[in-house]
Scaffold this motif. Structure first.
Motif, mmCIF file in Angstrom:
data_model
loop_
_atom_site.group_PDB
_atom_site.id
_atom_site.type_symbol
_atom_site.label_atom_id
_atom_site.label_comp_id
_atom_site.label_asym_id
_atom_site.label_seq_id
_atom_site.Cartn_x
_atom_site.Cartn_y
_atom_site.Cartn_z
ATOM 1 N N ALA A 30 48.615 39.632 37.470
ATOM 2 C CA ALA A 30 49.971 39.158 37.166
ATOM 3 C C ALA A 30 50.099 37.663 37.445
ATOM 4 N N PHE A 31 49.426 37.192 38.492
ATOM 5 C CA PHE A 31 49.436 35.749 38.770
ATOM 6 C C PHE A 31 48.716 34.996 37.657
ATOM 7 N N LEU A 32 47.624 35.557 37.157
ATOM 8 C CA LEU A 32 46.925 34.950 36.028
ATOM 9 C C LEU A 32 47.833 34.902 34.798
ATOM 10 N N HIS A 33 48.647 35.937 34.616
ATOM 11 C CA HIS A 33 49.614 35.979 33.520
ATOM 12 C C HIS A 33 50.588 34.800 33.625
ATOM 13 N N GLU A 34 51.072 34.508 34.840
ATOM 14 C CA GLU A 34 51.998 33.382 35.012
ATOM 15 C C GLU A 34 51.291 32.042 34.813
ATOM 16 N N ILE A 35 50.029 31.959 35.199
ATOM 17 C CA ILE A 35 49.262 30.748 34.914
ATOM 18 C C ILE A 35 49.155 30.551 33.406
ATOM 19 N N ARG A 79 50.174 43.107 29.259
ATOM 20 C CA ARG A 79 49.868 43.620 30.607
ATOM 21 C C ARG A 79 48.457 44.200 30.647
ATOM 22 N N ASP A 80 47.571 43.696 29.825
ATOM 23 C CA ASP A 80 46.208 44.216 29.823
ATOM 24 C C ASP A 80 45.461 43.886 31.112
ATOM 25 N N TYR A 81 46.030 43.000 31.923
ATOM 26 C CA TYR A 81 45.357 42.623 33.169
ATOM 27 C C TYR A 81 45.290 43.761 34.181
ATOM 28 N N VAL A 82 45.992 44.881 33.951
ATOM 29 C CA VAL A 82 45.922 46.004 34.891
ATOM 30 C C VAL A 82 44.528 46.635 34.906
#
Length: 338
Positions: free
Chosen positions: A95-100, A116-119
């Motif tokens: 999620a932090f990578l998403h905000e980056i 949300r594929d980062y899950v």
């Protein structure tokens, strides 16, 4: 805690006093956002999942394999996707990578990290996945490339032209990294360079896109997502056409290239230029219809409304000129935005 790259003015911040209040069923002191303007971009995220992060490189495999259950009396099971330590690591770090990604200019996408594929980001580091409470799936493997998450193609094109991802070899190609775009001004262009893009409606079917620094990506959105895009990759690095200073779009051709289910619907255009500029047209067909009718211009010439010729939103200014005087010059002075 923050990191601040000196060249791009794009810090990432973790709010270290974020904590779980079980009584309120709420994570306090938490924020998750990313974005900014042409001077500074920022990614912020709460630290409530940091307890599951590895503290050194050699601990990555162990951290992504740790099936220890979280104690919800002490820490949050965020979005009910963090029942185990490895799940908490995957979701909080992802999620932090998403905000980056937002701070790098990426919007939400149809798939990839910006959805949300980062899950499932753990699959980027391991050849097998441990049992997962979120999916109720047991240990399995091997993890194949198709099972891994990733960035959407539109994100990757943005990163390619972003100054934060420049490598020394890029500067040997002046068309890819021209000198005027190498100045560290918080992603601002030097004086005298028009980043664009500027739009000119030729008729009800054709749109001209003009930019001094060149357009590298055009997205055609129907509904929430981009359904079609045109990318102009660097000539030397990617064997592409390079960023284009002049592009003419044909609305009928665009409609034919869209999948049948998206044709005949409202088209939103997003245009990105190498000079860190982006501009959109919310309804392309309406824009072409309203802006293509010629109007009287200077010296009896007929012109069409565009950004250079009366197409921008703003307030009209009426100025009284002295009668019987010959005008030799009109000078307009504007203060820069702060």
């Amino acid at each position: 805690m923050q990191t601040m790259p000196s060249k791009t003015q794009m810090p990432q911040k973790l709010i270290l006093d974020a904590h779980w209040d079980k009584r309120q069923n709420l994570i306090l002191g938490h924020a998750a956002l990313g974005g900014g303007d042409d001077r500074i971009r920022l990614a912020i995220f709460g630290s409530q999942g940091v307890h599951s992060w590895p503290v050194y490189w050699e601990g990555i495999q162990r951290a992504f394999s740790d099936c220890t259950r979280l104690n919800v009396d002490e820490v949050a099971n965020d979005c009910n996707e963090c029942a185990q330590y490895w799940e908490c690591l995957t979701v909080s770090l992802g999620a932090f990578l998403h905000e980056i990604g937002h701070s790098l200019g990426c919007p939400h996408q149809e798939n990839g990290v910006m959805l949300r594929d980062y899950v499932s980001m753990n699959r980027k580091f391991l050849s097998e996945e441990r049992n997962c409470v979120r999916t109720n799936k047991g240990r399995w493997g091997p993890v194949l490339t198709k099972d891994e998450p990733g960035w959407n193609r539109l994100d990757l094109v943005r990163f390619l032209y972003h100054p934060a991802f420049a490598v020394p070899g890029d500067f040997g190609d002046p068309e890819f990294r021209p000198p005027e775009l190498r100045v560290n001004q918080g992603m601002r262009l030097p004086p005298g360079v028009d980043g664009g893009p500027n739009f000119v409606a030729v008729n009800e079917n054709r749109l001209q896109i003009i930019s001094d620094t060149g357009t590298y990506l055009i997205e055609i959105h129907v509904g929430e997502w981009s359904r079609l895009h045109y990318e102009y990759l660097p000539k030397k690095a990617c064997n592409g056409l390079g960023a284009q200073r002049f592009i003419e779009l044909d609305y009928d051709v665009l409609q034919k290239q869209l999948a049948p289910q998206w044709r005949g619907k409202t088209v939103k255009l997003e245009v990105l230029c190498a000079g860190f500029c982006q501009k959109s047209i919310d309804d392309l067909q309406k824009f072409l219809r309203e802006r293509s009718s010629p109007i009287p211009g200077f010296g009896g010439h007929m012109v069409r409304k565009s950004e250079p010729l009366g197409g921008n939103n703003g307030n009209d200014i009426i100025t009284h000129l002295p009668p019987n005087k010959r005008i030799s010059m009109i000078r307009v002075t504007s203060a820069p935005p702060f």
